[in-house]
Design a protein around this motif. Structure first.
Motif, PDB file in Angstrom:
ATOM      1  N   THR A  56      -5.475  46.566   2.775  1.00 40.17           N
ATOM      2  CA  THR A  56      -6.440  45.529   2.424  1.00 40.17           C
ATOM      3  C   THR A  56      -5.934  44.115   2.694  1.00 40.17           C
ATOM      4  O   THR A  56      -6.711  43.167   2.624  1.00 40.17           O
ATOM      5  CB  THR A  56      -6.836  45.628   0.933  1.00 40.17           C
ATOM      6  N   LYS A  57      -4.664  43.945   2.989  1.00 42.80           N
ATOM      7  CA  LYS A  57      -4.140  42.598   3.267  1.00 42.80           C
ATOM      8  C   LYS A  57      -4.714  42.119   4.596  1.00 42.80           C
ATOM      9  O   LYS A  57      -4.799  42.891   5.563  1.00 42.80           O
ATOM     10  CB  LYS A  57      -2.625  42.607   3.298  1.00 42.80           C
ATOM     11  N   PRO A  58      -5.101  40.842   4.660  1.00 41.19           N
ATOM     12  CA  PRO A  58      -5.769  40.334   5.874  1.00 41.19           C
ATOM     13  C   PRO A  58      -5.059  40.634   7.188  1.00 41.19           C
ATOM     14  O   PRO A  58      -5.701  41.054   8.145  1.00 41.19           O
ATOM     15  CB  PRO A  58      -5.860  38.831   5.608  1.00 41.19           C
ATOM     16  N   LEU A  59      -3.734  40.449   7.227  1.00 43.64           N
ATOM     17  CA  LEU A  59      -3.038  40.709   8.491  1.00 43.64           C
ATOM     18  C   LEU A  59      -3.057  42.190   8.840  1.00 43.64           C
ATOM     19  O   LEU A  59      -3.169  42.554  10.017  1.00 43.64           O
ATOM     20  CB  LEU A  59      -1.607  40.179   8.433  1.00 43.64           C
ATOM     21  N   ASP A  60      -2.968  43.065   7.837  1.00 42.29           N
ATOM     22  CA  ASP A  60      -3.060  44.506   8.093  1.00 42.29           C
ATOM     23  C   ASP A  60      -4.454  44.875   8.584  1.00 42.29           C
ATOM     24  O   ASP A  60      -4.612  45.680   9.504  1.00 42.29           O
ATOM     25  CB  ASP A  60      -2.745  45.306   6.824  1.00 42.29           C
ATOM     26  N   VAL A  61      -5.468  44.275   7.959  1.00 44.92           N
ATOM     27  CA  VAL A  61      -6.848  44.590   8.341  1.00 44.92           C
ATOM     28  C   VAL A  61      -7.130  44.134   9.763  1.00 44.92           C
ATOM     29  O   VAL A  61      -7.720  44.873  10.561  1.00 44.92           O
ATOM     30  CB  VAL A  61      -7.847  43.941   7.349  1.00 44.92           C
ATOM     31  N   ILE A  62      -6.695  42.928  10.106  1.00 43.22           N
ATOM     32  CA  ILE A  62      -6.988  42.417  11.448  1.00 43.22           C
ATOM     33  C   ILE A  62      -6.189  43.179  12.508  1.00 43.22           C
ATOM     34  O   ILE A  62      -6.626  43.313  13.654  1.00 43.22           O
ATOM     35  CB  ILE A  62      -6.745  40.900  11.523  1.00 43.22           C
ATOM     36  N   THR A  63      -5.035  43.729  12.114  1.00 48.94           N
ATOM     37  CA  THR A  63      -4.207  44.499  13.052  1.00 48.94           C
ATOM     38  C   THR A  63      -4.743  45.905  13.260  1.00 48.94           C
ATOM     39  O   THR A  63      -4.859  46.383  14.392  1.00 48.94           O
ATOM     40  CB  THR A  63      -2.752  44.575  12.543  1.00 48.94           C
ATOM     41  N   THR A  64      -5.111  46.589  12.164  1.00 44.26           N
ATOM     42  CA  THR A  64      -5.565  47.980  12.263  1.00 44.26           C
ATOM     43  C   THR A  64      -7.063  48.090  12.501  1.00 44.26           C
ATOM     44  O   THR A  64      -7.555  49.140  12.893  1.00 44.26           O
ATOM     45  CB  THR A  64      -5.236  48.763  10.973  1.00 44.26           C
ATOM     46  N   ARG A  65      -7.804  46.997  12.227  1.00 40.66           N
ATOM     47  CA  ARG A  65      -9.262  46.934  12.389  1.00 40.66           C
ATOM     48  C   ARG A  65     -10.008  47.872  11.443  1.00 40.66           C
ATOM     49  O   ARG A  65     -11.133  48.275  11.717  1.00 40.66           O
ATOM     50  CB  ARG A  65      -9.692  47.227  13.840  1.00 40.66           C
ATOM     51  N   ARG A  66      -9.416  48.194  10.270  1.00 41.32           N
ATOM     52  CA  ARG A  66     -10.105  49.059   9.326  1.00 41.32           C
ATOM     53  C   ARG A  66      -9.702  48.713   7.901  1.00 41.32           C
ATOM     54  O   ARG A  66      -8.591  48.251   7.664  1.00 41.32           O
ATOM     55  CB  ARG A  66      -9.815  50.530   9.601  1.00 41.32           C
TER      56      ARG A  66
ATOM     57  N   ASP B 216     -11.206  40.092   1.698  1.00 40.65           N
ATOM     58  CA  ASP B 216      -9.999  39.269   1.780  1.00 40.65           C
ATOM     59  C   ASP B 216      -9.798  38.683   3.177  1.00 40.65           C
ATOM     60  O   ASP B 216      -9.350  37.537   3.316  1.00 40.65           O
ATOM     61  CB  ASP B 216      -8.770  40.083   1.367  1.00 40.65           C
ATOM     62  N   LEU B 217     -10.138  39.447   4.214  1.00 45.27           N
ATOM     63  CA  LEU B 217     -10.035  38.904   5.565  1.00 45.27           C
ATOM     64  C   LEU B 217     -11.027  37.771   5.770  1.00 45.27           C
ATOM     65  O   LEU B 217     -10.685  36.711   6.302  1.00 45.27           O
ATOM     66  CB  LEU B 217     -10.258  40.004   6.607  1.00 45.27           C
ATOM     67  N   SER B 218     -12.263  37.956   5.327  1.00 43.77           N
ATOM     68  CA  SER B 218     -13.272  36.901   5.458  1.00 43.77           C
ATOM     69  C   SER B 218     -12.836  35.634   4.729  1.00 43.77           C
ATOM     70  O   SER B 218     -12.934  34.525   5.265  1.00 43.77           O
ATOM     71  CB  SER B 218     -14.621  37.370   4.887  1.00 43.77           C
ATOM     72  N   ILE B 219     -12.339  35.810   3.504  1.00 44.26           N
ATOM     73  CA  ILE B 219     -11.876  34.665   2.719  1.00 44.26           C
ATOM     74  C   ILE B 219     -10.727  33.961   3.431  1.00 44.26           C
ATOM     75  O   ILE B 219     -10.699  32.727   3.543  1.00 44.26           O
ATOM     76  CB  ILE B 219     -11.432  35.123   1.314  1.00 44.26           C
ATOM     77  N   ALA B 220      -9.755  34.732   3.901  1.00 41.21           N
ATOM     78  CA  ALA B 220      -8.588  34.142   4.543  1.00 41.21           C
ATOM     79  C   ALA B 220      -8.969  33.378   5.802  1.00 41.21           C
ATOM     80  O   ALA B 220      -8.457  32.281   6.055  1.00 41.21           O
ATOM     81  CB  ALA B 220      -7.568  35.237   4.867  1.00 41.21           C
ATOM     82  N   LEU B 221      -9.870  33.941   6.607  1.00 39.21           N
ATOM     83  CA  LEU B 221     -10.301  33.242   7.823  1.00 39.21           C
ATOM     84  C   LEU B 221     -10.989  31.923   7.474  1.00 39.21           C
ATOM     85  O   LEU B 221     -10.751  30.895   8.107  1.00 39.21           O
ATOM     86  CB  LEU B 221     -11.236  34.133   8.638  1.00 39.21           C
TER      87      LEU B 221
END
Length: 199
Positions: free
Chosen positions: A81-91, A99-104
């Protein structure tokens, strides 16, 4: 840093929520490593509302809901669920989408928060007439971004039709939905009961 009073009220509980939108628990500093990716998502957009919509659309289009992780929500080596993990794995699950939306958004100076809620859907039956749904613990989270003196509410997870199942990425056959982008409280309250704020 500024505290923002969330002046929205849940139709079911009448709760009013307060939060600091610049909390540091969403890995903003780490996300600055992908600043070029953020700029490519924005494609030279200057209007804050358009930037928020572009981030919503990009996350909904490119991240896949991780059904394989649902039975491992407490195992952070499986449920990423961490943003960098999500953007790397795409899932991810809803926490990762949010969390990715918030971080971006925060990485470009847009105040954003996660709103923890109970939502009707996959792990519930019936509607708000059921006591279990009115009193159940939170089971979902969605994003809110501050723009033009108001909160823009969005459920990026529900607007993404992509799925990750049995180790396979299954791309949605329909375009990204905006049904849950810039929702009114009345519309939101049909399916979401606000519980608290993640800051």
């Amino acid at each position: 840093e500024t505290d923002f009073i969330v002046t929205i009220k849940d139709f079911n509980t009448q709760n009013q929520l307060v939060v600091n939108c610049y909390g540091k628990d969403i890995e903003i500093d780490a996300l600055m490593l992908i600043k070029d990716d953020v700029e490519s998502i924005l494609n030279d957009l200057s209007n804050t509302y358009d930037r928020i919509l572009a981030i919503h659309d990009w996350v909904a289009e490119n991240i896949y809901y991780d059904f394989d992780a649902l039975s491992h929500l407490d195992d952070h080596s499986i449920c990423l669920t961490k943003p960098l993990d999500v953007i790397t794995t795409r899932r991810s699950v809803c926490q990762g989408y949010t969390d990715l939306s918030i971080a971006l958004m925060r990485s470009i100076g847009i105040p954003a928060i996660g709103i923890i809620c109970f939502s009707l859907g996959m792990d519930s039956t019936g509607g708000w007439e059921r006591k279990e749904n009115l009193e159940g613990e939170s089971n979902h989270i969605f994003t809110a971004a501050f723009c033009d003196s108001r909160w823009v509410l969005m459920d990026v997870t529900w607007d993404s039709g992509n799925e990750y199942r049995n180790g396979d990425f299954i791309k949605s056959k329909v375009p990204v939905s905006r049904k849950y982008f810039d929702m009114t409280i009345r519309f939101l309250s049909n399916t979401h009961r606000l519980v608290s704020i993640q800051n």
